[in-house]
Design a protein around this motif. Structure first.
Motif, PDB file in Angstrom:
ATOM      1  N   GLY A 175       2.238   6.696  -6.761  1.00 64.86           N
ATOM      2  CA  GLY A 175       1.503   7.462  -7.563  1.00 64.86           C
ATOM      3  C   GLY A 175       1.983   8.856  -7.174  1.00 64.86           C
ATOM      4  O   GLY A 175       1.903   9.926  -8.239  1.00 64.86           O
ATOM      5  N   ILE A 232       0.792  -1.325   0.118  1.00 64.80           N
ATOM      6  CA  ILE A 232       0.074   0.082   0.165  1.00 64.80           C
ATOM      7  C   ILE A 232       0.847   1.205   0.028  1.00 64.80           C
ATOM      8  O   ILE A 232       0.662   2.155  -0.889  1.00 64.80           O
ATOM      9  N   HIS A 250       2.246   1.576  -3.342  1.00 65.02           N
ATOM     10  CA  HIS A 250       1.355   2.228  -4.513  1.00 65.02           C
ATOM     11  C   HIS A 250       1.313   3.627  -4.131  1.00 65.02           C
ATOM     12  O   HIS A 250       1.046   4.518  -5.236  1.00 65.02           O
ATOM     13  N   VAL A 251       1.142   4.198  -3.201  1.00 66.82           N
ATOM     14  CA  VAL A 251       0.645   5.568  -2.653  1.00 66.82           C
ATOM     15  C   VAL A 251       1.889   6.400  -3.200  1.00 66.82           C
ATOM     16  O   VAL A 251       1.897   7.449  -3.781  1.00 66.82           O
ATOM     17  N   CYS A 252       3.333   5.896  -2.977  1.00 68.44           N
ATOM     18  CA  CYS A 252       4.372   6.581  -3.130  1.00 68.44           C
ATOM     19  C   CYS A 252       4.737   6.719  -4.773  1.00 68.44           C
ATOM     20  O   CYS A 252       5.192   7.719  -5.219  1.00 68.44           O
TER      21      CYS A 252
END
Length: 172
Positions: free
Chosen positions: A150, A143, A146-148
């Motif tokens: 993006g 998770i 994925h955030v980093c």
């Protein structure tokens, strides 16, 4: 008297032209010095990262992506560094010690080399971003990675747009 004035005017024009070429040589030396320095720093950061990141517990895909993108980034950095050093040393030497007309040859050669250095440096930054994204997947949980990713992809897109805007604004 008129011939003397004509000769003096021609000599003055030649001196002005040499001064312009000298300013161009100084610009290119500074340009290549800056890009070479930045590339050396990027290669150093990437080499430091390779020695610090542990890929033992990472997935095979993320570890391979990290290693490949890091290797490409370092190779591109070294290419820019080498081309910058050679263009600076040999271009300036040709301008200073070459035969008549060599200053123009040196300026034109450095102008040609400038384009490929900028392109290679841009690819270098792209692979630095890819290596950074791969690092997220090596050191973070899914998770967080994925955030980093993006955030990094959005930032890279904005950097591209801003750099393209600046390039187009000052292009001649």
């Amino acid at each position: 008297m008129l011939r003397a004035q004509q000769a003096q005017l021609a000599q003055s024009a030649n001196i002005d032209l040499v001064n312009i070429r000298t300013a161009e040589i100084n610009y290119f030396v500074q340009f290549f010095t800056n890009f070479g320095t930045q590339s050396a720093l990027i290669a150093g950061f990437q080499l430091s990262s390779i020695s610090q990141v542990d890929t033992e517990f990472a997935s095979r895909w993320s570890a391979n992506m990290y290693w490949i993108s890091s290797a490409v980034c370092i190779c591109l950095s070294l290419h820019v560094l080498l081309c910058s050093v050679y263009a600076t040393v040999f271009g300036e030497e040709l301008a200073l010690r070459g035969p008549p007309g060599s200053m123009l040859t040196a300026v034109n050669g450095m102008l040609d080399e400038q384009h490929q250095v900028i392109i290679t440096f841009s690819w270098n930054i792209l692979f630095l971003g890819i290596s950074t994204i791969a690092t997220y997947y090596v050191v973070m949980d899914e998770i967080g990675a994925h955030v980093c990713t993006g955030v990094t992809v959005v930032a890279m897109y904005l950097w591209y747009r801003y750099c393209l805007r600046i390039y187009n604004r000052f292009q001649y």
